[in-house]
Scaffold this motif. Structure first.
Motif, PDB file in Angstrom:
ATOM      1  N   ASP A 180       0.826  -1.211   0.000  1.00 45.28           N
ATOM      2  CA  ASP A 180       0.000   0.000   0.000  1.00 45.28           C
ATOM      3  C   ASP A 180       0.859   1.259   0.000  1.00 45.28           C
ATOM      4  OD1 ASP A 180      -2.259  -1.550  -0.009  1.00 45.28           O
ATOM      5  OD2 ASP A 180      -2.617  -1.408   2.155  1.00 45.28           O
ATOM      6  N   ILE A 181       1.981   1.216   0.747  1.00 47.91           N
ATOM      7  CA  ILE A 181       2.888   2.363   0.774  1.00 47.91           C
ATOM      8  C   ILE A 181       3.479   2.609  -0.609  1.00 47.91           C
ATOM      9  CG2 ILE A 181       5.124   3.161   1.627  1.00 47.91           C
ATOM     10  CD1 ILE A 181       4.427   1.945   4.324  1.00 47.91           C
ATOM     11  N   ALA A 182       3.908   1.531  -1.276  1.00 46.42           N
ATOM     12  CA  ALA A 182       4.474   1.664  -2.618  1.00 46.42           C
ATOM     13  C   ALA A 182       3.439   2.239  -3.585  1.00 46.42           C
ATOM     14  CB  ALA A 182       4.968   0.304  -3.109  1.00 46.42           C
ATOM     15  N   GLU A 183       2.204   1.772  -3.466  1.00 47.55           N
ATOM     16  CA  GLU A 183       1.138   2.272  -4.334  1.00 47.55           C
ATOM     17  C   GLU A 183       0.866   3.749  -4.068  1.00 47.55           C
ATOM     18  OE1 GLU A 183      -1.638   1.962  -7.368  1.00 47.55           O
ATOM     19  OE2 GLU A 183      -0.224   0.438  -6.666  1.00 47.55           O
ATOM     20  N   ASN A 184       0.873   4.111  -2.794  1.00 45.42           N
ATOM     21  CA  ASN A 184       0.628   5.508  -2.430  1.00 45.42           C
ATOM     22  C   ASN A 184       1.763   6.408  -2.925  1.00 45.42           C
ATOM     23  OD1 ASN A 184      -1.194   7.345  -0.754  1.00 45.42           O
ATOM     24  ND2 ASN A 184       0.807   7.779   0.156  1.00 45.42           N
ATOM     25  N   GLN A 185       2.993   5.927  -2.812  1.00 48.73           N
ATOM     26  CA  GLN A 185       4.133   6.699  -3.303  1.00 48.73           C
ATOM     27  C   GLN A 185       4.089   6.863  -4.825  1.00 48.73           C
ATOM     28  OE1 GLN A 185       7.440   4.493  -1.688  1.00 48.73           O
ATOM     29  NE2 GLN A 185       7.503   5.711   0.204  1.00 48.73           N
ATOM     30  N   LEU A 186       3.630   5.823  -5.528  1.00 44.49           N
ATOM     31  CA  LEU A 186       3.491   5.913  -6.975  1.00 44.49           C
ATOM     32  C   LEU A 186       2.485   6.991  -7.356  1.00 44.49           C
ATOM     33  CD1 LEU A 186       4.061   4.832  -9.838  1.00 44.49           C
ATOM     34  CD2 LEU A 186       2.241   3.155  -9.461  1.00 44.49           C
ATOM     35  N   LYS A 187       1.362   7.030  -6.630  1.00 41.33           N
ATOM     36  CA  LYS A 187       0.350   8.046  -6.909  1.00 41.33           C
ATOM     37  C   LYS A 187       0.894   9.452  -6.679  1.00 41.33           C
ATOM     38  CE  LYS A 187      -3.613   5.103  -5.671  1.00 41.33           C
ATOM     39  NZ  LYS A 187      -4.740   4.908  -4.729  1.00 41.33           N
ATOM     40  N   MET A 188       1.701   9.608  -5.642  1.00 39.97           N
ATOM     41  CA  MET A 188       2.246  10.925  -5.347  1.00 39.97           C
ATOM     42  C   MET A 188       3.348  11.311  -6.329  1.00 39.97           C
ATOM     43  SD  MET A 188       2.318  10.885  -1.153  1.00 39.97           S
ATOM     44  CE  MET A 188       2.767  12.617  -1.082  1.00 39.97           C
ATOM     45  N   SER A 189       4.122  10.338  -6.779  1.00 35.67           N
ATOM     46  CA  SER A 189       5.228  10.646  -7.693  1.00 35.67           C
ATOM     47  C   SER A 189       4.736  10.938  -9.110  1.00 35.67           C
ATOM     48  CB  SER A 189       6.230   9.494  -7.724  1.00 35.67           C
ATOM     49  OG  SER A 189       5.627   8.305  -8.225  1.00 35.67           O
TER      50      SER A 189
END
Length: 316
Positions: free
Chosen positions: A29-38
């Protein structure tokens, strides 16, 4: 979740496996959230939101068509601006023709002076034809009408929207001596006084050597001939006024379409943004929540890995 008595078994640490699963899910979930922010996008793959992805793709396609339509409108206005500028030049030549014809219609001049004026008017007619030849946009000779015969009008259809039916059609009338002065369509038109059949003539665009028609002033042209010619010039000026009016109407329609396209682009971009783009305030809050859960899951995993050591108490 471990069952009753699972903590007393050493070979398989159920609590550790559950903690690992929870930690892996949180890391994902953290990786997915970071992808959305990046990337700035809430939906980066179809699997993120298949329905939203499909809707946003359709909106993106429409926005692309609308943007190109906006460019097409600009190009169309450029075409009409070029034609209008040339129409203005032709109008200036006609106004000068009328001034010269009015001068020659005065009996204070002799035949020689009228001959000079006739030569000037013929030259102005050649200038009008040359303006038509030089008014070109891309491969279109805008003021020569259809390519076969240099008569009639040039029909243009502009794609001003992203749908098949979003078009504006306009006609740019041919402007040359034959079209302006020989409107009867015959080989030649008599523009002089009644009974003076050869004093002032206009060749048609289809029969003249240049393909655009021409004016001929005989040395015998009288003041009465020039007075009659003034009416022909007035008719040509009226024709040019109608041509300019037609272009103005189309230009106005294009300006309205340009404003409509701008509003449509903004509305569709906003709709696509609401579906596709990341809400950074929400994403940042989610990132903080996930980091806390990650730390908690890591701590739980550490405790679960230490759990089997309690079994040593039974061995003593």
């Amino acid at each position: 979740m471990p069952s009753f008595g699972d903590l007393n078994r050493v070979n398989t640490n159920i609590q550790s496996l559950d903690s690992q699963y929870s930690l892996n899910r949180i890391n994902s979930d953290i990786a997915e959230n970071q992808l959305k922010m990046s990337t700035g996008k809430r939906i980066n793959r179809a699997e993120d939101d298949s329905a939203g992805y499909s809707i946003a793709t359709k909106l993106r396609s429409r926005v692309g068509g609308l943007n190109q339509a906006m460019q097409n409108v600009g190009d169309a206005k450029s075409v009409l601006d070029i034609a209008e500028a040339s129409y203005s030049t032709v109008m200036d030549s006609l106004v000068e023709m009328k001034s010269l014809a009015t001068q020659a219609a005065n009996d204070s001049l002799g035949d020689t002076e009228r001959g000079f004026i006739g030569d000037q008017i013929e030259a102005l007619g050649d200038d009008i034809n040359e303006v038509a030849n030089q008014t070109v946009y891309q491969d279109y000779e805008l003021l020569n009408g259809e390519e076969t015969g240099m008569t009639g009008s040039l029909s243009l259809e502009f794609q001003v929207g992203e749908r098949k039916s979003d078009t504006i059609t306009t006609s740019i009338n041919a402007v040359n001596v034959g079209e302006l002065f020989n409107q009867g369509g015959g080989a030649t038109a008599n523009l002089g006084a009644t009974g003076s059949t050869t004093a002032i003539q206009a060749d048609s665009a289809s029969t003249s050597g240049s393909g655009q028609g021409g004016l001929t002033f005989a040395s015998t042209a009288t003041s009465a001939d020039y007075r009659e010619f003034i009416s022909a010039v007035d008719s040509a000026i009226n024709t040019m006024s109608e041509n300019v009016n037609d272009i103005g109407i189309t230009q106005s329609s294009l300006s309205v379409r340009e404003e409509t396209l701008s509003q449509s682009i903004s509305a569709n971009e906003a709709a696509k943004s609401r579906i596709m783009d990341t809400d950074f305030a929400k994403a940042q809050s989610e990132s903080v929540r996930l980091q806390i859960l990650q730390q908690t899951a890591t701590s739980s995993l550490a405790q679960a890995n230490n759990g089997p050591q309690s079994v040593l108490g039974f061995i003593g």
